[in-house]
Design a protein around this motif. Sequence first.
Motif, PDB file in Angstrom:
ATOM      1  N   ASN A 111       0.823  -1.208   0.000  1.00 23.32           N
ATOM      2  CA  ASN A 111       0.000   0.000   0.000  1.00 23.32           C
ATOM      3  C   ASN A 111       0.855   1.256   0.000  1.00 23.32           C
ATOM      4  OD1 ASN A 111      -2.620  -1.073  -0.071  1.00 23.32           O
ATOM      5  ND2 ASN A 111      -2.546  -1.557   2.099  1.00 23.32           N
ATOM      6  N   LEU A 125      -6.331  -1.004   2.338  1.00 24.02           N
ATOM      7  CA  LEU A 125      -6.610   0.275   1.707  1.00 24.02           C
ATOM      8  C   LEU A 125      -5.312   1.019   1.445  1.00 24.02           C
ATOM      9  CD1 LEU A 125      -9.559   1.675   3.902  1.00 24.02           C
ATOM     10  CD2 LEU A 125      -9.710   0.239   1.859  1.00 24.02           C
ATOM     11  N   GLU A 166      -7.163   6.289   0.385  1.00 24.28           N
ATOM     12  CA  GLU A 166      -8.477   5.715   0.692  1.00 24.28           C
ATOM     13  C   GLU A 166      -8.740   5.744   2.194  1.00 24.28           C
ATOM     14  OE1 GLU A 166      -8.252   2.599  -3.095  1.00 24.28           O
ATOM     15  OE2 GLU A 166      -7.880   1.901  -1.036  1.00 24.28           O
ATOM     16  N   PHE A 167      -7.717   5.409   2.970  1.00 19.93           N
ATOM     17  CA  PHE A 167      -7.870   5.412   4.423  1.00 19.93           C
ATOM     18  C   PHE A 167      -8.125   6.831   4.937  1.00 19.93           C
ATOM     19  CE2 PHE A 167      -6.595   5.186   8.854  1.00 19.93           C
ATOM     20  CZ  PHE A 167      -7.179   4.001   9.269  1.00 19.93           C
ATOM     21  N   LEU A 210     -11.775   7.700   4.282  1.00 29.50           N
ATOM     22  CA  LEU A 210     -12.664   6.962   5.183  1.00 29.50           C
ATOM     23  C   LEU A 210     -12.627   7.537   6.590  1.00 29.50           C
ATOM     24  CD1 LEU A 210     -14.579   4.595   5.668  1.00 29.50           C
ATOM     25  CD2 LEU A 210     -12.577   3.139   6.047  1.00 29.50           C
ATOM     26  N   HIS A 221     -11.437   7.698  -6.344  1.00 29.82           N
ATOM     27  CA  HIS A 221     -11.039   7.151  -5.050  1.00 29.82           C
ATOM     28  C   HIS A 221     -12.238   6.691  -4.226  1.00 29.82           C
ATOM     29  CE1 HIS A 221      -7.076   8.942  -5.913  1.00 29.82           C
ATOM     30  NE2 HIS A 221      -6.634   8.095  -5.016  1.00 29.82           N
ATOM     31  N   ASN A 239     -13.204   3.330  -5.721  1.00 29.12           N
ATOM     32  CA  ASN A 239     -12.279   2.273  -5.294  1.00 29.12           C
ATOM     33  C   ASN A 239     -12.518   1.891  -3.837  1.00 29.12           C
ATOM     34  OD1 ASN A 239     -11.136   2.389  -7.828  1.00 29.12           O
ATOM     35  ND2 ASN A 239      -9.340   3.560  -7.200  1.00 29.12           N
ATOM     36  N   LEU A 240     -12.747   2.899  -2.996  1.00 26.89           N
ATOM     37  CA  LEU A 240     -12.976   2.656  -1.578  1.00 26.89           C
ATOM     38  C   LEU A 240     -14.256   1.869  -1.366  1.00 26.89           C
ATOM     39  CD1 LEU A 240     -12.190   3.134   1.361  1.00 26.89           C
ATOM     40  CD2 LEU A 240     -13.203   5.423   1.201  1.00 26.89           C
ATOM     41  N   ARG A 241     -15.309   2.237  -2.044  1.00 28.83           N
ATOM     42  CA  ARG A 241     -16.573   1.502  -1.916  1.00 28.83           C
ATOM     43  C   ARG A 241     -16.424   0.042  -2.354  1.00 28.83           C
ATOM     44  NH1 ARG A 241     -20.595   6.205  -4.305  1.00 28.83           N
ATOM     45  NH2 ARG A 241     -21.337   7.011  -2.287  1.00 28.83           N
ATOM     46  N   LYS A 271     -14.053  -1.805  -1.898  1.00 28.80           N
ATOM     47  CA  LYS A 271     -13.349  -2.563  -0.868  1.00 28.80           C
ATOM     48  C   LYS A 271     -14.148  -2.712   0.426  1.00 28.80           C
ATOM     49  CE  LYS A 271      -8.724  -1.284  -2.508  1.00 28.80           C
ATOM     50  NZ  LYS A 271      -7.431  -0.630  -2.172  1.00 28.80           N
TER      51      LYS A 271
END
Length: 232
Positions: free
Chosen positions: A74, A159, A163-164, A167, A203, A206-208, A210
């Motif tokens: 990551n 992530l 992304e982190f 969130l 982004h 991509n986050l969703r 995961k």
Amino acid sequence: MEQSRMLIVDDNPEIREVVTVLLEGEGFCLEEAADGREALEKIKRNRYDLVLLDIMMPGLDGYQTCMEIRKRSNVPILFLSARTQVEDKTFGFSCGGDDYLPKPFSYPELIGRVKALVRRYHVYQGSGAEKNEKKLCCGGLEVYPEKGTVWRNDKEISLTDTEFSILCLLLKHRKQIFSVEHLYEAVWEEAYYYGAANIVMVHIRNLRNKIEEDPHAPKIIRTVWGRGYRCD
């Protein structure tokens, strides 16, 4: 304090030399790779705080290299490329890149992007906190801000640091609606500009993919049409 280690990946030795000189002048430790395959071999053996990645390279191009890196790490990835079309940037983010800096770039632009990415990476990935630290919970997720980890049913979700960051920002301000502009400036720590909306949307998507059980009907990161995003 230990020096941040970075890998510059570019088939042009002059670009590698310039970037190395600039960043070593800021106190960073640089290593070089002339193509994607060499970069992947180095990443197997070493830990880096940032990868600066060209796109147009022989063999594995930058997009392919980025996707291979994401299978094992990551580490933040900053694309450096002469390809400046919106679709080029969007595809770069879809492959797992964290930021995109068009060539030719200025010294302040490069240093600013590099420092922001490394700072976020150290905040969210570099802590040694234990899993019993204070956590944020939402929709079956357990998020540990200090350690930089996300869990669901005792399984860790991988992530990127960007992304982190998104969130955590939304979870720490539950029910607050973040416009695309506000989200970009808070996470990327720079002024919003035309085209940044695509960066944020990629982004978020991509986050969703995961964290959501059904990314097409998200229950954690909700879209407030015409206004932005929020976590309920």
